[in-house]
Write an enzyme that holds these catalytic residues in place. Sequence first.
Site, PDB file in Angstrom:
ATOM      1  N   ALA A 233       0.802  -1.229   0.000  1.00  0.00           N
ATOM      2  CA  ALA A 233       0.000   0.000   0.000  1.00  0.00           C
ATOM      3  C   ALA A 233       0.838   1.284   0.000  1.00  0.00           C
ATOM      4  O   ALA A 233       0.456   2.275  -0.616  1.00  0.00           O
ATOM      5  CB  ALA A 233      -0.964  -0.002   1.186  1.00  0.00           C
ATOM      6  N   GLY A 234       1.975   1.254   0.678  1.00  0.00           N
ATOM      7  CA  GLY A 234       2.827   2.444   0.683  1.00  0.00           C
ATOM      8  C   GLY A 234       3.342   2.798  -0.702  1.00  0.00           C
ATOM      9  O   GLY A 234       3.738   3.938  -0.970  1.00  0.00           O
ATOM     10  N   HIS A 260       4.082  14.954   7.414  1.00  0.00           N
ATOM     11  CA  HIS A 260       3.968  13.560   7.839  1.00  0.00           C
ATOM     12  C   HIS A 260       3.750  13.568   9.353  1.00  0.00           C
ATOM     13  O   HIS A 260       4.629  13.187  10.125  1.00  0.00           O
ATOM     14  CB  HIS A 260       5.259  12.826   7.451  1.00  0.00           C
ATOM     15  N   GLY A 283       9.290   4.001  14.292  1.00  0.00           N
ATOM     16  CA  GLY A 283       9.850   3.398  15.503  1.00  0.00           C
ATOM     17  C   GLY A 283      10.170   4.394  16.602  1.00  0.00           C
ATOM     18  O   GLY A 283      10.922   4.096  17.523  1.00  0.00           O
ATOM     19  N   CYS A 284       9.595   5.593  16.539  1.00  0.00           N
ATOM     20  CA  CYS A 284       9.892   6.605  17.550  1.00  0.00           C
ATOM     21  C   CYS A 284       8.690   6.964  18.424  1.00  0.00           C
ATOM     22  O   CYS A 284       8.743   7.907  19.197  1.00  0.00           O
ATOM     23  CB  CYS A 284      10.448   7.865  16.898  1.00  0.00           C
ATOM     24  N   GLY A 285       7.578   6.226  18.254  1.00  0.00           N
ATOM     25  CA  GLY A 285       6.448   6.436  19.167  1.00  0.00           C
ATOM     26  C   GLY A 285       5.326   7.303  18.621  1.00  0.00           C
ATOM     27  O   GLY A 285       4.503   7.807  19.383  1.00  0.00           O
ATOM     28  N   ASN A 396       6.403  -5.817   9.238  1.00  0.00           N
ATOM     29  CA  ASN A 396       5.678  -4.700   8.613  1.00  0.00           C
ATOM     30  C   ASN A 396       4.241  -5.104   8.259  1.00  0.00           C
ATOM     31  O   ASN A 396       3.610  -4.480   7.405  1.00  0.00           O
ATOM     32  CB  ASN A 396       6.426  -4.188   7.376  1.00  0.00           C
ATOM     33  N   ARG A 398       0.334  -5.120   8.584  1.00  0.00           N
ATOM     34  CA  ARG A 398      -0.435  -3.910   8.904  1.00  0.00           C
ATOM     35  C   ARG A 398      -1.927  -4.169   8.963  1.00  0.00           C
ATOM     36  O   ARG A 398      -2.406  -5.207   8.523  1.00  0.00           O
ATOM     37  CB  ARG A 398      -0.142  -2.836   7.856  1.00  0.00           C
TER      38      ARG A 398
HETATM   39  C1  SPV Z   1       5.108   5.087   6.992  1.00  0.00           C
HETATM   40  O1  SPV Z   1       5.994   4.280   6.716  1.00  0.00           O
HETATM   41  O2  SPV Z   1       5.353   6.224   7.397  1.00  0.00           O
HETATM   42  C2  SPV Z   1       3.700   4.698   6.834  1.00  0.00           C
HETATM   43  C3  SPV Z   1       3.392   3.494   6.074  1.00  0.00           C
HETATM   44  O3  SPV Z   1       2.832   5.409   7.285  1.00  0.00           O
HETATM   45  S1  SPV Z   1       3.555   3.735   4.389  1.00  0.00           S
HETATM   46  O4  SPV Z   1       2.227   3.927   3.831  1.00  0.00           O
HETATM   47  O5  SPV Z   1       4.160   2.536   3.871  1.00  0.00           O
HETATM   48  O6  SPV Z   1       4.362   4.886   4.131  1.00  0.00           O
HETATM   49 MN    MN Z   2       3.548   7.391   7.784  1.00  0.00          MN
END
Ligand code: SPV
Ligand code: MN
Length: 634
Positions: A233-234, A260, A283-285, A396, A398
């Site tokens: 999806a990303g 973002h 990974g930062c919360g 990963n 989701r």
């Molecule tokens: C991110 O990685 O910041 C996401 C998921 O929110 S993605 O849609 O893969 O970018």
């Molecule tokens: Mn994101």
Amino acid sequence: MRFPGLIEKESLEDPLRLLATFCSEEHLDRLKEIKNPRLWRDIAEVALVARPASIYVNTGSDEDKDYIRKRALENREEYPTVHPMHTVHFDGPKDLARDKGNTRILYPGGRQVPLINTFDRDAGLTEIGKLFRGVMSGKEMFVSFYLYGPRYSKLSLYGVQITDSAYVAHSEEILYRNGYRDFVEKGEELEYMLFIHSAGERDENGWSKNVENRRIFIDLEGNSVYSVNTQYAGNTVGLKKLALRLAVYKGYREVWLAEHMFIVGVKGRGGRISYFTGAYPAGCGKTSTAMIADTVVGDDLAIIHAVNGEARAVNPEVGMFGIIDDVNPRDDPEIYSILVNPSAEVIFSNVLLMEDGNVWWRGKPGEPKKGINYAGEWWPGKKDENGKEILPSHPNARFTVSIRHLSKLDPRIDDPEGVPVSGFIFGGRDPSTLPPVLEAFDWKHGIVTMGASLESERTAAVLGQVGVMELNPYAILDFLPISVGAFTALHFEFEKKLARSPKIFSVNYFLREDGKFLAEKRDKIVWLKWMEQRVHGEAQAIETPVGYIPTYEDLREIFARELGKEFKEDLYEKMFTIRVKGFLEKIERVTKIYSTIPDTPREFFEIMDKQTQGLKALEAMHGQKVSPFKFDKK
Ligand code: SPV
Ligand code: MN
């Protein structure tokens, strides 16, 4: 013309006649309802090149939504589970994440931009044209219309998704507001982003077969994105990270911000709500902070405009595409309860689908049993060709779900005026230097030392040395179509439109001493409440050369009130000691990178220099580690 050289220009002179060869009468009528010849030509051109067997025009009605879900199952893009509203999608072992290398910003003349993956526009369009040629033959092409923000909002953008993947269309129906009727109402005047996607040929597992030819090309000039030979999806859901690049570019030209960032509400005195937006690298919360706040407007993206001198934010999305790994009933009760609620529509991706029709992911109580996952059939103990055990669900993996299921959903999620933003938060993962919370002196100081300088510690999930700090300005580097220097200059310009700028904060939940985290997970609410009080001038602060830090007394009070926890003075001292060396090293690392970026504003370096001088003066007086008790309160 989007695909130069592939079709005759004349063939698009009567796009509706051409579309009649792909659409049933009913679906052609749906297109005719939207009186926008440019849109008809766009769809006709894609159809002429990609050659689908038919075109389905999605109006967002319940029937259309049901049809798309049904097609996703019939195409084996999704699998049923024990719950009719829950389905599972698999991307395949080589298509489990964003493809940074093959995601490129097309620039005329092959212009290069430091830190950004660019490509010559003509060459890019030619290459993508070839990859799209006949790519949808035998397949159904879905055309959907979305809002990127609330209905009737000046902050919102519009997008058209063309895809041969029912999974992509299904995801978008959950994640975005369907905009068919807005397109009909606005007709010809409507400016839209166009997303063109094909999963390409799929193998017997349903995975995209030609992932080596995966391409995600962002055409700023054409306000379009092309994505092919991928399903993750990303890489494919146009309105997510593909639109973000187009939005950043438009905002850059018009002086507003596409970020973002989450958007959350924090309750303060008398029940008032103050809104904060927050950018955190992976990974930062970020998600856990959004979920701990009092209300949630958005968990991933924000569009922020200056409206009558005030920063106002909308969430372009109405759904979450969240990491499911380690989501468990104890740490994430809210998300967990949604994911196991049979009446909530959920697409699980890359989890384990067990033979009994139940799904399992790491964190879900119970043992994983035989079934299928992102790498095919799975059984306990299954190993890959190198003898390494294959995880039942992918890190990963989701979930895709509507944000409207959140009990803390902010009532203003659909407010066309957006919510007023009181503060920007930048959150990194830093084991050794940054205190849990820090307030900038002013907008520019925060933008430079917290936003543009945002770093996070490389974790074991990424190849390379653990503990190395990586720059990820505004947590948006992966999605920037312009240089970070220009993006920083944009934030400076944006402030000129504001009568009152949001305060800027940095947070760091990962400060360690002797390998142990100094803060607990649940302490996040304390930092949020302190920020909320600061916005209203109700908490004191201590001035240091790097910004303002909280006083012990204020934090003790907030810890007691929010968590019923006694906050010890020596813990405060450890948390808020100014670690001069670490700060100086950070400035050096970051400045070195920005000095290679020609359009970095001069003021960036001036602010960094001033901070360096302040830190050196502090060091001369008090040494390398300075207790918060050595400073005066403000
Ligand atoms: C991110 O990685 O910041 C996401 C998921 O929110 S993605 O849609 O893969 O970018
Ligand atoms: Mn994101």
